[in-house]
Design a protein around this motif. Structure first.
Motif, mmCIF file in Angstrom:
data_model
loop_
_atom_site.group_PDB
_atom_site.id
_atom_site.type_symbol
_atom_site.label_atom_id
_atom_site.label_comp_id
_atom_site.label_asym_id
_atom_site.label_seq_id
_atom_site.Cartn_x
_atom_site.Cartn_y
_atom_site.Cartn_z
ATOM 1 N N ILE A 107 28.919 26.782 9.047
ATOM 2 C CA ILE A 107 29.871 25.968 8.293
ATOM 3 C C ILE A 107 29.188 25.000 7.338
ATOM 4 O O ILE A 107 29.863 24.319 6.574
ATOM 5 C CB ILE A 107 30.806 25.190 9.249
ATOM 6 N N GLN A 108 27.843 24.955 7.378
ATOM 7 C CA GLN A 108 27.146 24.065 6.425
ATOM 8 C C GLN A 108 25.706 24.521 6.254
ATOM 9 O O GLN A 108 25.023 24.872 7.221
ATOM 10 C CB GLN A 108 27.170 22.618 6.918
ATOM 11 N N ILE A 109 25.274 24.535 4.970
ATOM 12 C CA ILE A 109 23.872 24.772 4.634
ATOM 13 C C ILE A 109 23.451 23.639 3.707
ATOM 14 O O ILE A 109 23.948 23.546 2.573
ATOM 15 C CB ILE A 109 23.667 26.128 3.927
ATOM 16 N N PRO A 110 22.590 22.745 4.146
ATOM 17 C CA PRO A 110 22.185 21.620 3.289
ATOM 18 C C PRO A 110 21.639 22.114 1.944
ATOM 19 O O PRO A 110 20.780 23.002 1.888
ATOM 20 C CB PRO A 110 21.082 20.938 4.109
ATOM 21 N N GLY A 111 22.209 21.554 0.858
ATOM 22 C CA GLY A 111 21.753 21.903 -0.487
ATOM 23 C C GLY A 111 22.346 23.181 -1.027
ATOM 24 O O GLY A 111 21.967 23.621 -2.127
ATOM 25 N N GLN A 112 23.281 23.783 -0.325
ATOM 26 C CA GLN A 112 23.881 25.038 -0.781
ATOM 27 C C GLN A 112 25.373 24.983 -0.530
ATOM 28 O O GLN A 112 25.823 24.840 0.601
ATOM 29 C CB GLN A 112 23.256 26.231 -0.052
ATOM 30 N N ASP A 113 26.173 25.097 -1.593
ATOM 31 C CA ASP A 113 27.622 24.990 -1.468
ATOM 32 C C ASP A 113 28.267 26.254 -0.919
ATOM 33 O O ASP A 113 29.169 26.185 -0.085
ATOM 34 C CB ASP A 113 28.246 24.651 -2.822
ATOM 35 N N ARG A 114 27.799 27.399 -1.408
ATOM 36 C CA ARG A 114 28.412 28.661 -0.978
ATOM 37 C C ARG A 114 27.757 29.145 0.314
ATOM 38 O O ARG A 114 26.532 29.220 0.405
ATOM 39 C CB ARG A 114 28.275 29.718 -2.071
ATOM 40 N N ILE A 115 28.600 29.480 1.272
ATOM 41 C CA ILE A 115 28.103 29.987 2.550
ATOM 42 C C ILE A 115 28.527 31.446 2.675
ATOM 43 O O ILE A 115 29.722 31.742 2.802
ATOM 44 C CB ILE A 115 28.659 29.178 3.735
ATOM 45 N N PRO A 116 27.588 32.391 2.611
ATOM 46 C CA PRO A 116 27.942 33.806 2.738
ATOM 47 C C PRO A 116 28.678 34.068 4.053
ATOM 48 O O PRO A 116 28.279 33.550 5.101
ATOM 49 C CB PRO A 116 26.582 34.523 2.714
ATOM 50 N N PRO A 117 29.761 34.851 4.039
ATOM 51 C CA PRO A 117 30.563 35.091 5.244
ATOM 52 C C PRO A 117 29.763 35.701 6.401
ATOM 53 O O PRO A 117 30.115 35.495 7.564
ATOM 54 C CB PRO A 117 31.656 36.054 4.762
ATOM 55 N N LYS A 118 28.716 36.446 6.077
ATOM 56 C CA LYS A 118 27.960 37.113 7.137
ATOM 57 C C LYS A 118 27.056 36.171 7.917
ATOM 58 O O LYS A 118 26.520 36.547 8.961
ATOM 59 C CB LYS A 118 27.124 38.254 6.566
ATOM 60 N N LEU A 119 26.885 34.945 7.423
ATOM 61 C CA LEU A 119 25.995 34.015 8.109
ATOM 62 C C LEU A 119 26.682 33.467 9.365
ATOM 63 O O LEU A 119 27.719 32.811 9.290
ATOM 64 C CB LEU A 119 25.591 32.862 7.198
ATOM 65 N N GLY A 120 26.101 33.733 10.495
ATOM 66 C CA GLY A 120 26.645 33.244 11.753
ATOM 67 C C GLY A 120 25.848 33.800 12.921
ATOM 68 O O GLY A 120 24.949 34.634 12.752
ATOM 69 N N VAL A 121 26.168 33.346 14.103
ATOM 70 C CA VAL A 121 25.531 33.829 15.325
ATOM 71 C C VAL A 121 26.627 34.272 16.283
ATOM 72 O O VAL A 121 27.789 33.852 16.168
ATOM 73 C CB VAL A 121 24.647 32.744 15.979
ATOM 74 N N ARG A 122 26.258 35.100 17.228
ATOM 75 C CA ARG A 122 27.245 35.586 18.178
ATOM 76 C C ARG A 122 27.669 34.476 19.121
ATOM 77 O O ARG A 122 26.838 33.698 19.596
ATOM 78 C CB ARG A 122 26.678 36.757 18.986
ATOM 79 N N SER A 123 28.956 34.407 19.388
ATOM 80 C CA SER A 123 29.464 33.490 20.403
ATOM 81 C C SER A 123 29.949 34.306 21.592
ATOM 82 O O SER A 123 30.301 35.484 21.466
ATOM 83 C CB SER A 123 30.610 32.632 19.861
ATOM 84 N N TYR A 124 29.959 33.669 22.764
ATOM 85 C CA TYR A 124 30.373 34.330 23.992
ATOM 86 C C TYR A 124 31.523 33.552 24.616
ATOM 87 O O TYR A 124 31.489 32.306 24.647
ATOM 88 C CB TYR A 124 29.217 34.395 24.990
ATOM 89 N N PRO A 125 32.548 34.240 25.139
ATOM 90 C CA PRO A 125 33.595 33.530 25.884
ATOM 91 C C PRO A 125 32.985 32.794 27.070
ATOM 92 O O PRO A 125 32.142 33.336 27.800
ATOM 93 C CB PRO A 125 34.515 34.667 26.348
ATOM 94 N N VAL A 126 33.407 31.551 27.250
ATOM 95 C CA VAL A 126 32.865 30.733 28.332
ATOM 96 C C VAL A 126 33.982 29.855 28.882
ATOM 97 O O VAL A 126 34.799 29.314 28.124
ATOM 98 C CB VAL A 126 31.655 29.898 27.845
ATOM 99 N N VAL A 127 34.054 29.750 30.221
ATOM 100 C CA VAL A 127 35.140 29.041 30.898
ATOM 101 C C VAL A 127 34.556 28.267 32.077
ATOM 102 O O VAL A 127 33.680 28.777 32.787
ATOM 103 C CB VAL A 127 36.212 30.025 31.421
#
Length: 372
Positions: free
Chosen positions: A93-113
Motif C-alpha cells: 500500500i506504500q512505496i516511499p518515493g513512488q506514487d504508482r504501486i503495481p497491482p502485482k506487488l504484495g506478499v501471501r497472507s494466510y487465514p489466522v484465528v
C-alpha cells in the motif's frame, strides 16, 4: 501403508487444507513479531493495533528481506529495507518515493484465528479456511481448570511424536521415574477401549490399585495411598492430541462410574510441522484442584517438561536413524492399532488433497466437547 508395516514419511508431504497451531497468544503481546517456519514456509505473525491477528509470507516481494525485521504500523507492516508497507491482506500500500504501486506487488497472507489463547493458521487454499473446523479445547478457556501454556521444538518429523502419543505403554519404560511410575504399567494394564474414528482415534486405559506416579505425588498430600488411574487419549488428525487423566482412591469404584475424591488433569498437545524433520510442539497440562495454589501448575509444568524431554531424546534419535534409511519399514505390534489407524487416515487425507479435493480433516465442530 498396511496394518502390519508403516513406512516412515520422509518425502515432505504435508496436509495443507487444515488448521494448525501457529503460536500461543502470549507470544504476540506488546507488538511482538513472530517469525516461524510452518510446513517449510517462512511466516510472519503479529497482532495489529486493532487486535487483528495477521500472518504473512515472511519475505518482502521486492528483495526478499524478512518482514519480521520490519516495523508494525497499526495493522500493517513496513519492510525496513526499502520502506515498502503491506496491509494485513499482503497488498503493498506504500512505496516511499513512488506514487504508482503495481497491482502485482504484495506478499501471501494466510487465514489466522485466535481461539482460547491459541493462534491457528491455515496454510492451504484460503477459500476452504472455515473457522468452524477449528477444534476448540474447552478447558483452556474454563476458569475451573488451571495450567501454563508451553512450547517445545523437536528436531524430528511430527509423525514420530504422534506415534509416541498413540500408546500409553511407553509410559512404563520411557517415563518410569517421572510420568509413568513403574514398568508394571506396561505389563498389568491393557486398553479397555480403542475406537477408530473418522477423524482420529480414542483410547482408554486403566491402572488399578497402583502407586501414584511421581508427577502426581508431588502435588498431593498423601503420597503413599494407592490409586486407580484412568487415561483417555483422543487424537484428532492431522496433529492434535488430548489426554484426560483421573486419579481416584484405589477401590472407590471409579471404573463403575462412582467418582469420589478425584484429582483430574487435562492435557492438550498440538504438533505443527516446521519442516519434514522438525516440529513445533505446543502443550498445556491443566488441573482442576487446589486452583488457588499456583505451585500446582508450576510443578506439573516442570514434571511434563522433564517427561517430554525423555520422549524428545528417543524421538530425535529415531529421526537420525530413519533419515539414514528412509525405506526402513516399521513393523507393528498389537499395541499399535491406534497409530496404524492414524497413519491410514493421514494417507487418506493426503490422497484427497492430491486429487484436488478437500482433505476430510477435523470434522469435529468447535461447539463439541473434546475429548469425548
Amino acid at each position: 501403508m498396511t496394518r502390519t508395516s508403516m513406512q516412515f514419511p520422509m518425502n515432505g508431504e504435508f496436509v495443507t487444507n487444515c488448521w494448525y497451531v501457529a503460536a500461543w497468544d502470549h507470544e504476540l503481546i506488546d507488538g511482538r513479531k513472530l517469525a516461524r517456519t510452518i510446513l517449510e514456509k517462512p511466516v510472519l505473525i503479529y497482532k495489529g493495533a486493532s487486535g487483528q491477528y495477521v500472518a504473512l509470507d515472511d519475505r518482502c516481494c521486492h528483495r526478499a528481506a524478512p518482514l519480521s525485521m520490519g516495523r508494525i504500523e497499526g495493522d500493517d507492516v513496513r519492510c525496513m529495507y526499502h520502506g515498502m508497507k503491506f496491509d494485513p491482506s499482503g497488498k503493498c500500500i506504500q512505496i516511499p518515493g513512488q506514487d504508482r504501486i503495481p497491482p502485482k506487488l504484495g506478499v501471501r497472507s494466510y487465514p489466522v484465528v485466535e481461539r482460547n489463547h491459541l493462534v491457528w493458521i491455515w496454510m492451504g487454499d484460503p477459500a476452504l479456511a472455515d473457522p468452524d473446523l477449528i477444534v476448540d479445547y474447552e478447558p483452556l478457556g474454563d476458569p475451573n481448570w488451571r495450567g501454563i501454556p508451553c512450547y517445545m521444538h523437536y528436531d524430528a518429523n511430527w509423525v514420530l511424536i504422534v506415534d509416541n502419543l498413540s500408546d500409553f505403554a511407553h509410559l512404563a519404560f520411557v517415563h518410569t521415574n517421572t510420568l509413568g511410575g513403574s514398568e508394571e504399567y506396561a505389563y498389568t494394564t491393557k486398553p479397555v477401549a480403542i475406537e477408530r474414528l473418522e477423524d482420529g482415534f480414542r483410547v482408554e486405559r486403566w491402572h488399578m490399585n497402583a502407586d501414584a506416579p511421581p508427577f502426581h505425588k508431588k502435588v498431593i498430600a498423601d503420597k503413599t495411598a494407592k490409586v486407580d488411574r484412568r487415561n483417555i487419549g483422543r487424537m484428532v488428525t492431522p496433529g492434535i492430541f488430548f489426554l484426560e487423566t483421573m486419579f481416584t482412591p484405589a477401590g472407590s469404584g471409579a471404573e463403575t462410574g462412582k467418582i469420589v475424591n478425584a484429582r483430574q488433569y487435562r492435557n492438550c498437545q498440538y504438533m505443527t510441522p516446521e519442516t519434514r524433520r522438525s516440529t513445533h510442539f505446543f502443550w498445556n497440562y491443566l488441573h482442576d484442584f487446589d486452583l488457588d495454589n499456583p505451585n500446582i501448575a508450576l510443578s506439573l509444568r516442570d514434571s511434563l517438561i522433564e517427561g517430554f524431554n525423555e520422549d524428545k531424546a528417543i524421538i530425535e534419535a529415531q529421526q537420525v536413524i530413519l533419515e539414514a534409511d528412509p525405506e526402513f519399514n516399521l513393523l507393528a505390534i498389537g499395541a499399535d492399532a491406534a497409530l496404524s489407524h492414524f497413519r491410514w487416515l493421514l494417507n487418506k487425507m493426503k490422497d484427497a488433497e492430491r486429487a484436488g479435493g478437500t482433505a476430510p480433516v477435523q470434522p469435529t465442530r468447535s461447539g463439541e466437547r473434546v475429548p469425548a
